[in-house]
Structure formats: C-alpha cells, structure tokens
Enzyme design. Sequence first.
Site, short mmCIF file in Angstrom:
data_model
loop_
_atom_site.label_atom_id
_atom_site.label_comp_id
_atom_site.label_asym_id
_atom_site.label_seq_id
_atom_site.Cartn_x
_atom_site.Cartn_y
_atom_site.Cartn_z
N TYR A 33 0.82 -1.20 0.00
CA TYR A 33 0.00 0.00 0.00
C TYR A 33 0.86 1.25 0.00
CZ TYR A 33 0.90 0.97 4.97
OH TYR A 33 1.50 1.28 6.17
N ARG A 52 8.17 4.02 -4.79
CA ARG A 52 8.21 3.06 -3.67
C ARG A 52 7.16 1.98 -3.86
NH1 ARG A 52 7.61 5.47 2.29
NH2 ARG A 52 5.41 5.59 1.67
N HIS A 102 -0.94 -21.21 0.02
CA HIS A 102 0.11 -20.23 0.32
C HIS A 102 0.89 -19.78 -0.92
CE1 HIS A 102 -0.89 -21.51 4.33
NE2 HIS A 102 -0.08 -20.61 4.85
N LYS A 147 6.53 -1.78 1.80
CA LYS A 147 5.34 -1.21 2.44
C LYS A 147 4.18 -2.20 2.31
CE LYS A 147 3.19 3.28 3.26
NZ LYS A 147 3.28 3.18 4.71
N GLU A 180 12.28 2.42 14.05
CA GLU A 180 11.34 3.48 13.65
C GLU A 180 10.08 3.33 14.49
OE1 GLU A 180 9.80 2.90 9.63
OE2 GLU A 180 9.88 0.72 9.87
N LEU A 205 11.02 1.46 6.99
CA LEU A 205 10.40 1.96 5.77
C LEU A 205 11.07 3.30 5.45
CD1 LEU A 205 8.02 1.43 3.74
CD2 LEU A 205 6.92 3.32 4.93
#
Length: 284
Positions: A33, A52, A102, A147, A180, A205
């Site tokens: 996302y 990204r 999977h 992300k 982070e 990230l």
Amino acid sequence: MSRVAYVDGQYLPHHLAAVHIEDRGYQFADGVYEVMGVVGGSLLDEGPHLTRLARSLAELRIPAPMSMAALRIVMREVIRRNGVHDGIIYVQITRGVASRDHAFPKAAGPVLVVTSRRKRPADPRAVDDGVAVITIPDIRWQRCDIKSVALLPNVLGKQRAKEAGAFEAWQVDREGKVSEGTSTNAWIVTSDATVITRQADSAILNGVTRLAILDIVRREGYAFVERPFSVAEAKSAREAFLTSTVVDLLPVVTIDGDPVGNGQPGTLSGKLREYYLARAASAI
Ligand code: PDD
C-alpha cells in the site's frame, strides 16, 4: 458529498465497496500500500510514492494492476469524486483473489483499491506541546523496507502506545537501537545540533517524508548523519521528532516518560516542520 472508492475496476459508493473473502490481502496480508498526501487538490510527492509502490510490488513479485500513468488517472478521479482538497489517498494492491493456498496462484490478477478522505487538521496540542513516545521491542520481519499491509506488530505497538497515553511507540532492535515508529520514522538532534535518523536499510520503511526532511536538512546546511541511535542516546538528545505523510513532523518531548532535552518541542524540529509545510504548500 458521499464517499466513493475505486475497487478493482469500478468506482463504488464507499459503503458498498468490498473485496472478495478470498482476496489474498484478507487471508495472507499478501499486498502492499501507499498513503499519499493531497494538498490543494494535488498529490504531494506522487513520484517518490509511486516509485516506492513499484518497488514494493517488485520485491513481492506482485504484478502491477495497471501502468503507473493509468494509476495516476485513477487516483485523480478518486480525489475528484470525493471532493478532497486537503487530505490523504490510500492505494492498496493485493495479489488477488484465489482459493486459499500459500504459494502464488496461477490465475489470479492483482486487485487495486483506492480511497481518499479529508485530512483531519493536525492536533495543535501535538504540534505546540509535542508528543510522548514509548519504546517497545521490534518484533517485525526483516523486510520492513517493503510497504506491506502485514502490519500486526505495528497495530499492537500503536495500541500499547495509546494505552500508555503516548502518541507513538519507537521499535527497538536486538542491538538496542531504535528502528522506527509503528507508522512514522524516528529522529533525534544531538547536543552538537546534528540531525540523526536511521539509514534506509531493510529495518525501516524509507519514508517519503523522511526523504523530504533529509533534502531540507541538506539544503539548509544542517549537519546530519544517517545511522542507528540507541534509546539512551535518544533520551539524552537535545531534540527528537517523528515524521510521516499523515502527521508531517511532530516534536517528541518524552521517551518512556523521560523528558527529551528540556522537555519542550525543539527549535530545530519546529524549523524543519515549517520548512516542510512551506515545501508542501509550494508544490501545489
Ligand atoms: N505510514 N514507517 C512506517 C512503519 C510507516 O508505516 C510509515 C508511513 C512511515 C513514514 O512513511 P511516509 O513518510 O512515506 O508516510 C515510516 C503510513 C502513513 C500509514 O501506514 O498510514
């Protein structure tokens, strides 16, 4: 104006927008996302966000649902249909719908969802008084540079922060270094006025806001180093702050209840926030 979402080829009323129960995003968190800012009706830092996004897709071998040029058109249409002038846009791409297994499905195609909403104005108290952070162990996987929508450790961490009366939780790696926040990048300013943030490796990230702040820091000639810092170093720093698309830049005034510097928002943090907001306004 009622909200509209783009879901897999259709613009739908928000309350009717839904994905299939066997969407792999739902079953495996098999998706990526982006959250982008909308400022004055324009997308802020669209280029870096889309770069990204393309990288996250490539790392997970999820095919792009459409060209980036087409995605830019869909995003503009979602902003237009929702009448968003200042807000955020959320773009999610999953590996698609397939019966649960999977390994990658052969037949499924990626599913794109785009939503947008008005931004809640920044809490003036968070900006003026600063925010509290707590520290927690970083229990995430080793590819935090992607992300991905797999955000359970981040969800648990943010909830711990909330329950502790803090705004954010800074995740700490096995070496005792801050990686982070759960949805923000972490920064300190040392006593010799050097700006420090962790280097963009697979432990964090690489925030688009982070990159913008680094540009500003360079442009304004402040000393900076991209390296890990410990919790002890953060607690004895002159200033601390956090950054993301959603919060821009917020000063951090306590870490685990201990004051950072004099316990007030730092001067440099305030300047960087002003520069960042001016940069966003001038991008319209
Ligand atoms: N989060 N680190 C993490 C783990 C994040 O989830 C985010 C963003 C950031 C900051 O990235 P950027 O500056 O590009 O927003 C750092 C988004 C906003 C979210 O999940 O809502």
